[in-house]
Design a protein around this motif. Structure first.
Motif, PDB file in Angstrom:
ATOM      1  N   PRO A 273      -4.925  34.733 -70.527  1.00 57.72           N
ATOM      2  CA  PRO A 273      -3.563  35.012 -70.064  1.00 57.72           C
ATOM      3  C   PRO A 273      -3.507  35.402 -68.590  1.00 57.72           C
ATOM      4  O   PRO A 273      -2.583  34.996 -67.883  1.00 57.72           O
ATOM      5  CB  PRO A 273      -3.131  36.172 -70.966  1.00 57.72           C
ATOM      6  N   ARG A 276      -3.617  32.314 -66.472  1.00 63.50           N
ATOM      7  CA  ARG A 276      -2.353  31.582 -66.579  1.00 63.50           C
ATOM      8  C   ARG A 276      -1.267  32.293 -65.795  1.00 63.50           C
ATOM      9  O   ARG A 276      -0.421  31.658 -65.186  1.00 63.50           O
ATOM     10  CB  ARG A 276      -1.965  31.431 -68.041  1.00 63.50           C
ATOM     11  N   ALA A 277      -1.315  33.627 -65.824  1.00 69.56           N
ATOM     12  CA  ALA A 277      -0.321  34.390 -65.059  1.00 69.56           C
ATOM     13  C   ALA A 277      -0.485  34.114 -63.564  1.00 69.56           C
ATOM     14  O   ALA A 277       0.502  33.998 -62.840  1.00 69.56           O
ATOM     15  CB  ALA A 277      -0.474  35.883 -65.344  1.00 69.56           C
ATOM     16  N   GLU A 279      -1.520  31.332 -62.223  1.00 70.57           N
ATOM     17  CA  GLU A 279      -0.946  30.016 -61.943  1.00 70.57           C
ATOM     18  C   GLU A 279       0.578  30.053 -61.992  1.00 70.57           C
ATOM     19  O   GLU A 279       1.254  29.421 -61.186  1.00 70.57           O
ATOM     20  CB  GLU A 279      -1.488  28.978 -62.934  1.00 70.57           C
ATOM     21  N   ALA A 280       1.102  30.814 -62.949  1.00 70.98           N
ATOM     22  CA  ALA A 280       2.549  30.936 -63.054  1.00 70.98           C
ATOM     23  C   ALA A 280       3.109  31.614 -61.812  1.00 70.98           C
ATOM     24  O   ALA A 280       4.161  31.235 -61.293  1.00 70.98           O
ATOM     25  CB  ALA A 280       2.924  31.725 -64.302  1.00 70.98           C
ATOM     26  N   GLU A 283       3.519  29.235 -59.138  1.00 74.96           N
ATOM     27  CA  GLU A 283       4.646  28.333 -59.359  1.00 74.96           C
ATOM     28  C   GLU A 283       5.972  29.008 -59.051  1.00 74.96           C
ATOM     29  O   GLU A 283       6.822  28.438 -58.382  1.00 74.96           O
ATOM     30  CB  GLU A 283       4.660  27.852 -60.811  1.00 74.96           C
ATOM     31  N   ARG A 396      -4.425  18.673 -61.610  1.00 75.37           N
ATOM     32  CA  ARG A 396      -4.947  19.811 -62.350  1.00 75.37           C
ATOM     33  C   ARG A 396      -4.973  19.504 -63.833  1.00 75.37           C
ATOM     34  O   ARG A 396      -4.107  18.816 -64.357  1.00 75.37           O
ATOM     35  CB  ARG A 396      -4.138  21.064 -62.057  1.00 75.37           C
ATOM     36  N   PRO A 398      -4.670  20.829 -67.548  1.00 75.69           N
ATOM     37  CA  PRO A 398      -4.073  21.990 -68.205  1.00 75.69           C
ATOM     38  C   PRO A 398      -5.159  22.912 -68.753  1.00 75.69           C
ATOM     39  O   PRO A 398      -6.200  22.448 -69.226  1.00 75.69           O
ATOM     40  CB  PRO A 398      -3.259  21.383 -69.346  1.00 75.69           C
ATOM     41  N   SER A 399      -4.911  24.202 -68.673  1.00 76.48           N
ATOM     42  CA  SER A 399      -5.930  25.139 -69.130  1.00 76.48           C
ATOM     43  C   SER A 399      -5.969  25.208 -70.654  1.00 76.48           C
ATOM     44  O   SER A 399      -6.981  25.528 -71.247  1.00 76.48           O
ATOM     45  CB  SER A 399      -5.683  26.527 -68.541  1.00 76.48           C
ATOM     46  N   VAL A 400      -4.848  24.915 -71.290  1.00 78.40           N
ATOM     47  CA  VAL A 400      -4.845  24.828 -72.748  1.00 78.40           C
ATOM     48  C   VAL A 400      -4.026  23.622 -73.147  1.00 78.40           C
ATOM     49  O   VAL A 400      -3.124  23.204 -72.440  1.00 78.40           O
ATOM     50  CB  VAL A 400      -4.187  26.056 -73.424  1.00 78.40           C
ATOM     51  N   LEU A 402      -2.838  21.076 -76.862  1.00 81.81           N
ATOM     52  CA  LEU A 402      -3.027  20.696 -78.249  1.00 81.81           C
ATOM     53  C   LEU A 402      -3.420  19.238 -78.236  1.00 81.81           C
ATOM     54  O   LEU A 402      -2.730  18.420 -77.664  1.00 81.81           O
ATOM     55  CB  LEU A 402      -1.733  20.858 -79.030  1.00 81.81           C
ATOM     56  N   ASP A 404      -5.015  15.955 -77.040  1.00 84.22           N
ATOM     57  CA  ASP A 404      -5.632  15.374 -75.863  1.00 84.22           C
ATOM     58  C   ASP A 404      -5.312  16.151 -74.602  1.00 84.22           C
ATOM     59  O   ASP A 404      -4.238  16.690 -74.438  1.00 84.22           O
ATOM     60  CB  ASP A 404      -5.177  13.918 -75.693  1.00 84.22           C
ATOM     61  N   ARG A 406      -4.492  15.951 -70.934  1.00 80.77           N
ATOM     62  CA  ARG A 406      -4.034  14.949 -69.995  1.00 80.77           C
ATOM     63  C   ARG A 406      -4.130  15.497 -68.588  1.00 80.77           C
ATOM     64  O   ARG A 406      -3.669  16.593 -68.317  1.00 80.77           O
ATOM     65  CB  ARG A 406      -2.605  14.557 -70.309  1.00 80.77           C
ATOM     66  N   ILE A 408      -3.134  15.920 -64.888  1.00 80.99           N
ATOM     67  CA  ILE A 408      -1.860  15.793 -64.194  1.00 80.99           C
ATOM     68  C   ILE A 408      -2.126  15.281 -62.791  1.00 80.99           C
ATOM     69  O   ILE A 408      -2.786  15.929 -61.994  1.00 80.99           O
ATOM     70  CB  ILE A 408      -1.133  17.142 -64.175  1.00 80.99           C
ATOM     71  N   MET A 412       2.372  13.400 -58.819  1.00 80.88           N
ATOM     72  CA  MET A 412       3.559  13.942 -59.450  1.00 80.88           C
ATOM     73  C   MET A 412       3.884  15.329 -58.930  1.00 80.88           C
ATOM     74  O   MET A 412       4.821  15.962 -59.357  1.00 80.88           O
ATOM     75  CB  MET A 412       3.359  14.006 -60.958  1.00 80.88           C
TER      76      MET A 412
ATOM     77  N   PHE B  91       7.783  26.542 -64.812  1.00 80.43           N
ATOM     78  CA  PHE B  91       6.589  26.378 -63.984  1.00 80.43           C
ATOM     79  C   PHE B  91       6.295  24.873 -63.915  1.00 80.43           C
ATOM     80  O   PHE B  91       5.762  24.307 -64.856  1.00 80.43           O
ATOM     81  CB  PHE B  91       5.420  27.154 -64.575  1.00 80.43           C
ATOM     82  N   MET B  94       2.769  23.251 -64.526  1.00 79.78           N
ATOM     83  CA  MET B  94       2.114  23.549 -65.797  1.00 79.78           C
ATOM     84  C   MET B  94       2.776  22.726 -66.908  1.00 79.78           C
ATOM     85  O   MET B  94       3.932  22.336 -66.787  1.00 79.78           O
ATOM     86  CB  MET B  94       2.206  25.052 -66.084  1.00 79.78           C
ATOM     87  N   THR B  95       2.015  22.508 -67.976  1.00 78.27           N
ATOM     88  CA  THR B  95       2.561  21.688 -69.050  1.00 78.27           C
ATOM     89  C   THR B  95       3.618  22.463 -69.835  1.00 78.27           C
ATOM     90  O   THR B  95       3.748  23.678 -69.691  1.00 78.27           O
ATOM     91  CB  THR B  95       1.461  21.260 -70.039  1.00 78.27           C
ATOM     92  N   TYR B  97       3.566  23.074 -72.924  1.00 75.53           N
ATOM     93  CA  TYR B  97       2.854  24.004 -73.796  1.00 75.53           C
ATOM     94  C   TYR B  97       2.483  25.290 -73.051  1.00 75.53           C
ATOM     95  O   TYR B  97       2.694  26.398 -73.536  1.00 75.53           O
ATOM     96  CB  TYR B  97       1.605  23.321 -74.351  1.00 75.53           C
ATOM     97  N   GLU B  98       1.950  25.108 -71.850  1.00 79.01           N
ATOM     98  CA  GLU B  98       1.577  26.286 -71.050  1.00 79.01           C
ATOM     99  C   GLU B  98       2.804  27.114 -70.681  1.00 79.01           C
ATOM    100  O   GLU B  98       2.763  28.348 -70.689  1.00 79.01           O
ATOM    101  CB  GLU B  98       0.849  25.848 -69.779  1.00 79.01           C
ATOM    102  N   MET B 102       3.493  31.085 -71.564  1.00 77.05           N
ATOM    103  CA  MET B 102       3.825  32.115 -70.581  1.00 77.05           C
ATOM    104  C   MET B 102       4.967  33.011 -71.069  1.00 77.05           C
ATOM    105  O   MET B 102       5.069  34.158 -70.672  1.00 77.05           O
ATOM    106  CB  MET B 102       4.233  31.491 -69.244  1.00 77.05           C
ATOM    107  N   HIS B 105       3.698  36.192 -72.847  1.00 82.96           N
ATOM    108  CA  HIS B 105       2.543  36.546 -72.031  1.00 82.96           C
ATOM    109  C   HIS B 105       1.753  37.702 -72.623  1.00 82.96           C
ATOM    110  O   HIS B 105       2.320  38.705 -73.033  1.00 82.96           O
ATOM    111  CB  HIS B 105       3.001  36.918 -70.627  1.00 82.96           C
ATOM    112  N   ARG B 133       3.917  17.599 -67.855  1.00 80.09           N
ATOM    113  CA  ARG B 133       4.121  18.619 -66.836  1.00 80.09           C
ATOM    114  C   ARG B 133       5.595  19.010 -66.791  1.00 80.09           C
ATOM    115  O   ARG B 133       6.470  18.145 -66.852  1.00 80.09           O
ATOM    116  CB  ARG B 133       3.695  18.037 -65.497  1.00 80.09           C
TER     117      ARG B 133
END
Lengths: 418, 240
Positions: A273, A276-277, A279-280, A283, A396, A398-400, A402, A404, A406, A408, A412, B91, B94-95, B97-98, B102, B105, B133
């Motif tokens: 977490p 991810r925080a 990265e968030a 963003e 990048r 994805p860090s998690v 479900l 496959d 993919r 990015i 994009m 975000f 980020m995907t 899902y991600e 979040m 969190h 994404r």
């Protein structure tokens, strides 16, 4: 097309006419000018046909070829297989390479480690840090001073150096919590300079511009590396000829281990977490607040983690050189590490490693060119950013996910945002 | 009925500019309450003040009886208030899902199956887009994601800031239906800030009208919709 080429040739004549066409020679009492018309002619003709060829090449390609997309796809595909290959080549390096290349490898790996450390701050958390070298310096001086004043060994001091650097990271973090982007960059830049100037002027503690020398070398479980062998040395213990290159190889594996540790920790953190925080936060900070993420803690941990790894790298630098002085921690070092991170592709681990090899290794190999070295370096940076504006290995994963994973694609993503 | 959220005389400044002038507002459990007003009336400021950023200079904000006026933002949000901020603010690199993760969190990924499923039932479209994404979604999908992300923390109070912003009428309808459905099935309390007064008042149990930082009118959704001054100010001229 011909007209375009002719115009280019005229411009070339204007540019080169005076620069190449006239050569100054020191005469007996005056400076004599020797005209060199043929050289100018050669340059102009070269530009004329060069331009013609370039235009012809452009014309022969069908319009709207997705050039950039293709390059990106190839690079990303290569990136997947590249990692294991590079890793194996690196681990086996001391077995097939000469001593010079092992030493160069140590240098490159130091920058790889710094790059990965800075990648946490800049690539993941999106906090532009121009004073990263400050933590490198803190680590180096922490090790040197603790080792000299308290007689502790490298392995004891290494975590201490990391903790101290992390502490300074948090200290820098507090005043800049509310800053972003350009403003943050300026403050971190100033912070880097403050650390260097303090080290330079605190002569009684740091030795000022004279630096610190006689920093103890690292040992392998108490075994020392030297060229004379003798009691308690690595060579004596294993019953082999003492050879100075053994220390070089040992240092190589130490920094390789440290760098891989940095990589492993940042990859692990990205899946947690906290990562991810980060990265968030890169963003959208407001969204982070709206979701109940403690922005203060998130930012400070990013600074602390990044600084901690710089501290490790600094301690290693000190033990490798056995001598440190403020000259090693100037702004250009921060700039080089940042360039490595940006060139490699923000947030990409393998990209950063490749960029370090190109920047540091390339720089060393081009040493023969002397004064042209920086010119080539600068030119390469410009071309690089034009061709691949998001770095060598952009995009990048994805860090998690479900199912496959993919990738990015960088196309994009908006340029200049993260 | 017990008040989930109560504002008493809340006053907010941006530097020297006063944005809110003593706002009184109540949101009861299980209600959808809407706050309507023109541009610059202070709707989003009110939303952000509830979250503690900017902080109210005067007055008090109570959440389930506890004073949260001076609480740090992240602690307010952890009390069970979730916000889908204005302009969606997903975000984008980020995907999907991600993004959803979040929203909850700090909670382990494995424990979020139920919340995920709830979001997918509400917005099946998000499930199809799971590994995409965030920035590549359409505006409507991004809004769904922003709401879904807010729901991941299992809030007792959902703050929605202009979910209809920049969306086609059909998509607005879809999203408003989802909010109504959510309120009906789970009893979720919702505070909805909207410019789209017609849709918002039709959806909400009660509504408030904010003008220049002060509440000028309050009443049930149907009651407000029927008032001539509301019709003149907010409904005529293309709305709805």
């Amino acid at each position: 097309m011909l007209r375009d080429a002719a115009v280019s040739a005229v411009i070339a004549f204007g540019l080169f006419g005076a620069m190449i066409g006239l050569k100054t020679e020191v005469g007996v009492q005056t400076i004599e000018l020797t005209p060199r018309p043929y050289l100018v002619l050669a340059a102009v003709v070269l530009v004329f046909f060069g331009r013609l060829a370039l235009l012809a090449w452009k014309k022969s390609r069908p319009a709207g070829t997705p050039k950039r997309g293709r390059i990106t796809a190839v690079a990303n595909k290569a990136g997947r297989y590249l990692t294991p290959v590079v890793l194996v080549l690196t681990i086996t390096l001391p077995f097939y390479a000469e001593r010079y290349y092992v030493d160069l490898g140590v240098l490159v790996l130091t920058y790889v480690m710094l790059g990965w450390g800075l990648n946490i701050v800049v690539g993941l958390a999106g906090l532009l840090d121009l004073g990263y070298v400050a933590f490198y310096a803190v680590g180096a001086y922490s090790y040197a001073l603790i080792a000299q004043n308290f007689g502790l060994g490298f392995w004891t001091c290494l975590p201490l150096a990391g903790i101290l650097a992390a502490f300074w990271g948090v200290l820098l973090g507090f005043p800049v919590l509310r800053l972003r982007g350009d403003y943050l960059a300026i403050v971190t830049l100033a912070f880097g300079e403050i650390i260097r100037v303090v080290i330079l002027n605190w002569t009684s503690l740091t030795g000022g511009p004279n630096g610190l020398s006689g920093i103890p070398r690292p040992t392998l479980f108490g075994l020392v590396f030297n060229s004379s062998g003798g009691e308690g040395s690595f060579a004596e213990f294993f019953g082999i000829e003492p050879n100075i290159s053994q220390r070089g190889i040992f240092l190589f594996y130490v920094i390789l281990g440290l760098a891989l540790l940095t990589n492993w920790v940042s990859l692990r953190l990205r899946r947690l977490p906290l990562g991810r925080a980060w990265e968030a936060l890169r963003e959208d900070e407001i969204a982070c607040r709206a979701l109940g993420i403690d922005v203060t803690v998130t930012k400070l941990t990013a600074f602390a983690m990044g600084a901690c790894f710089a501290g490790f790298a600094g301690a290693f630098f000190a033990t490798r050189q056995a001598f440190i002085s403020p000259e090693s921690f100037t702004f250009i070092e921060s700039a080089i590490v940042l360039a490595i991170v940006v060139l490699g592709g923000l947030g990409s681990q393998i990209g950063v490693a490749l960029a370090a090899v190109v920047m540091i290794g390339g720089g060393e190999l081009f040493r023969d060119f002397q004064e042209y070295r920086m010119l080539i370096f600068g030119g390469a940076l410009v071309i690089m950013m034009v061709v691949r504006p998001r770095g060598l290995v952009s995009g990048r994963t994805p860090s998690v996910s479900l199912g496959d994973k993919r990738h990015i694609s960088a196309d994009m993503m908006t340029e200049g945002h993260g | 009925m017990s008040a989930v959220l109560s504002l008493r005389g809340v006053t907010t400044f941006y530097g020297a500019v006063q944005a809110l002038r003593g706002v009184d507002l109540d949101v009861n459990a299980g209600e959808i309450v809407t706050l309507i007003g023109a541009n610059g009336a202070g709707k989003s400021t009110l939303m952000m003040t509830i979250c503690g950023s900017p902080r109210a200079r005067d007055g008090e904000i109570l959440h389930e009886g506890t004073d949260i006026t001076t609480m740090p933002t992240h602690e307010i949000m952890r009390r069970g208030i979730a916000q889908s901020p204005e302009g969606r603010r997903i975000f984008s690199r980020m995907t999907v899902y991600e993004n959803l993760l979040m929203g909850a969190h700090g909670k382990p990924e494995a424990s979020l199956k139920n919340e995920m499923e709830q979001v997918f039932t509400l917005f099946p479209r998000l499930k199809e887009r799971l590994s995409q994404r965030g920035g590549t979604l359409s505006g409507g999908e991004q809004q769904m994601l922003a709401i879904g992300r807010a729901l991941m923390s299992k809030p007792s109070l959902l703050l929605l800031d202009e979910p209809s912003l920049g969306l086609a009428p059909l998509v607005v309808k879809l999203i408003f239906n989802a909010i109504r459905e959510l309120n009906r099935t789970t009893g979720l309390t919702v505070l909805l800030v909207e410019q789209n007064a017609f849709q918002a008042l039709r959806l909400a149990h009660r509504g408030y009208v904010l003008v220049n930082g002060a509440i000028t009118m309050a009443g049930t959704g149907a009651d407000l919709l029927a008032r001539p001054e509301i019709r003149a100010a907010y409904l005529e001229g293309g709305h709805g």
